[in-house]
Design an enzyme around this catalytic site. Sequence first.
Site, PDB file in Angstrom:
ATOM      1  N   SER A 157       1.407  -1.052   0.084  1.00  0.00           N
ATOM      2  CA  SER A 157      -0.190  -0.269  -0.055  1.00  0.00           C
ATOM      3  C   SER A 157       0.530   1.135  -0.108  1.00  0.00           C
ATOM      4  O   SER A 157       1.721   1.502  -0.520  1.00  0.00           O
ATOM      5  CB  SER A 157      -0.748   0.094   1.202  1.00  0.00           C
ATOM      6  OG  SER A 157      -1.816   0.852   1.023  1.00  0.00           O
ATOM      7  N   ARG A 227     -11.281   6.252  10.843  1.00  0.00           N
ATOM      8  CA  ARG A 227     -10.865   5.030  10.640  1.00  0.00           C
ATOM      9  C   ARG A 227     -11.837   3.844   9.740  1.00  0.00           C
ATOM     10  O   ARG A 227     -12.186   3.269   9.199  1.00  0.00           O
ATOM     11  CB  ARG A 227     -10.434   4.564  12.180  1.00  0.00           C
ATOM     12  CG  ARG A 227      -9.383   3.291  12.060  1.00  0.00           C
ATOM     13  CD  ARG A 227      -8.908   2.974  11.286  1.00  0.00           C
ATOM     14  NE  ARG A 227      -8.453   1.720  11.117  1.00  0.00           N
ATOM     15  CZ  ARG A 227      -6.684   1.386  10.777  1.00  0.00           C
ATOM     16  NH1 ARG A 227      -6.585   2.395  10.334  1.00  0.00           N
ATOM     17  NH2 ARG A 227      -6.980   0.399  11.144  1.00  0.00           N
ATOM     18  N   ASP A 323      -8.942  -6.623  -4.351  1.00  0.00           N
ATOM     19  CA  ASP A 323      -8.402  -5.270  -3.876  1.00  0.00           C
ATOM     20  C   ASP A 323      -8.833  -3.812  -4.386  1.00  0.00           C
ATOM     21  O   ASP A 323      -9.255  -4.020  -5.600  1.00  0.00           O
ATOM     22  CB  ASP A 323      -6.908  -5.100  -4.221  1.00  0.00           C
ATOM     23  CG  ASP A 323      -6.123  -3.965  -3.039  1.00  0.00           C
ATOM     24  OD1 ASP A 323      -7.340  -2.685  -2.932  1.00  0.00           O
ATOM     25  OD2 ASP A 323      -4.784  -3.706  -3.561  1.00  0.00           O
ATOM     26  N   HIS A 356      -8.299  -5.598   0.344  1.00  0.00           N
ATOM     27  CA  HIS A 356      -6.555  -4.214   0.108  1.00  0.00           C
ATOM     28  C   HIS A 356      -6.067  -4.641   1.538  1.00  0.00           C
ATOM     29  O   HIS A 356      -5.092  -4.492   1.262  1.00  0.00           O
ATOM     30  CB  HIS A 356      -6.907  -3.205   0.503  1.00  0.00           C
ATOM     31  CG  HIS A 356      -5.709  -2.072   0.211  1.00  0.00           C
ATOM     32  ND1 HIS A 356      -4.982  -1.816  -0.187  1.00  0.00           N
ATOM     33  CD2 HIS A 356      -5.226  -1.086   1.044  1.00  0.00           C
ATOM     34  CE1 HIS A 356      -3.620  -1.293  -0.628  1.00  0.00           C
ATOM     35  NE2 HIS A 356      -3.954  -0.721   0.876  1.00  0.00           N
ATOM     36  N   ASP A 357      -6.658  -5.420   2.852  1.00  0.00           N
ATOM     37  CA  ASP A 357      -5.993  -6.131   3.646  1.00  0.00           C
ATOM     38  C   ASP A 357      -5.363  -7.260   2.783  1.00  0.00           C
ATOM     39  O   ASP A 357      -4.696  -7.399   3.431  1.00  0.00           O
ATOM     40  CB  ASP A 357      -6.715  -5.836   4.948  1.00  0.00           C
ATOM     41  CG  ASP A 357      -7.147  -4.986   6.108  1.00  0.00           C
ATOM     42  OD1 ASP A 357      -5.805  -4.265   5.613  1.00  0.00           O
ATOM     43  OD2 ASP A 357      -7.934  -5.240   6.923  1.00  0.00           O
TER      44      ASP A 357
END
Lengths: 379, 200
Positions: A157, A227, A323, A356-357
């Site tokens: 990232s 967040r 992602d 994405h994680d």
Amino acid sequence: MSSVYPADSVGLVSPKVAHFTQPLRLACGRTLDQYELTYETYGELNATASNAVLICHALSGTHHAAGYHHADDRKPGWWDSCIGPGKPIDTNKFFVVSPNNLGGCHGSTGPSSRNPKTDRIYGADFPVVTVEDWVHSQARLADLLGIEQWAAVVGGSLGGMQALQWTISYPDRVRHCISIAVAPRLSAQNIAFNEVARQAILTDPDFYAGHFVEEGKIPKRGLMLARMVGHITYLSDDSMGEKFGRELKTDRLNYDFHSVEFQVESYLRYQGEQFSNSFDANTYLLMTKALDYFDPAAEHAGDLTATFACAKANFYIISFTTDWRFSPARSKEIVDALMDAKKNVSYLEIDAPQGHDAFLIPIPRYLQAFSGYMNRISL
Amino acid sequence: MRADLEIIQKWIPANSRVLDLGCGDGELLAWLQENRNVTGYGLEIDADNIAACIDKGVNVIEQNLDLGLGNFANDSFDVVVMTQALQVVHYPDKILQEMLRVGRTCIITFPNFAHWRCRWYLAHKGRMPVSDFLPYTWYNTPNIHFCTFTDFETLCSDMQMTVLDRLAVDHQYRQNVGNRIWPNLLGEIGIYRVTGANAR
């Protein structure tokens, strides 16, 4: 207290601090006269200093990438799945350096540090730092550690962006660039999500124009919201569906607005809550700006091929199918430019449901392919 | 080295830039890198093959050939190679067109469906041929576009390609008198080196 760590863990680690007194001129035009970088190292630097690997962290990452700080820590560092003896970044082979970025809130000089000039907490007065600034500060750390050239610079990232920037800013100082779940620049949609996060913080009454520490306040609600919205972009529709579906916390609907009803609401609130207790709001603003500003091709009229023309590193680019924050197509833009620029590059698109994680998750094919590449790096 | 690659490597000049479509475990590129100072990339979609390429230090790009080669510029490679993949792709004519656009010369290998054993199998049993070399049944085969030497030559002529070299070999990539004289009947595999009509 004694504790046994897994055999493939780097075990007990403690952060180090490097103090720099040579002024660092930043992209914004301002200068940091002195600053500190907090970092961890794993493994041993060899005699020729040819086995050093730099880990670049992402938005909310820290220098604590692997191992444990205390024997009773529940969780190891954020990339423990990839760093350790026998793991993809094998600490039996490599000397791993993992700094906290400038502007961070986990030890390196940042908005929550004291400004030596004024003896006040920087707060909003801390300069906006960019990916390029980070790379320059990391180069100073490399100098300090006696590392002329990294065997590899690795990151996912925002960390992957730093790895790419290294090959452009210091082409002779990187042999391999491993850039994971990355994009060559943010899209309007990416920036839009960041802007929502920033507005959540900026409009929190407890933000006090960035000087909340001096007011004895924390813009907790803003940080929590930031967040929460960020977290949604880290997961995929599938992984959220799989994890929470429409499952309820309660056994019936309450027909009100304040109850936590859906599991996904509860999860996001918990994530936001945890994060707002441990992260600095000004750092969050800085990190999102660094993401928005990252655009190495801007100096070449948007031409990525020209941007990488000077690079000498071998590239390894990895993306994940679900992602949508930095989709495989974004990685492919980088790969195509690198091929067009006649660079050595390999590209993997890992089939993974986690969004994405995924870059933080020990997915078998990902770890295996990562190991395969790292194993071949000659020292 | 795999026998077909042994033949192909002779057609690839030293120091050239090569794109290998469906590069498998990267054997050809690894050998060319080592022995001919060749640079380039392999395109592959099989995870195990990709891992094998990485192990060999071959540049491999996970890319599906059926999505085309739109990411490569005209004439960006000296040689574009595609071994035993023509019959697997969805649009063989389009991929050939793309190969000719991207590369100055192209090397293609494919199984000849007009080989006498195929003909005999079909004529005698009335069923789609299954052999050690082509071991799939019709419903689970990755080979969806079989052709014969004559078919391929016709396509070459339709697409105004120039055939620079052609070889008909048996399944062990050997030439013999038979497949030299009657390639479309006795050749099992075709190995072609072609270039586009407008190539310099």
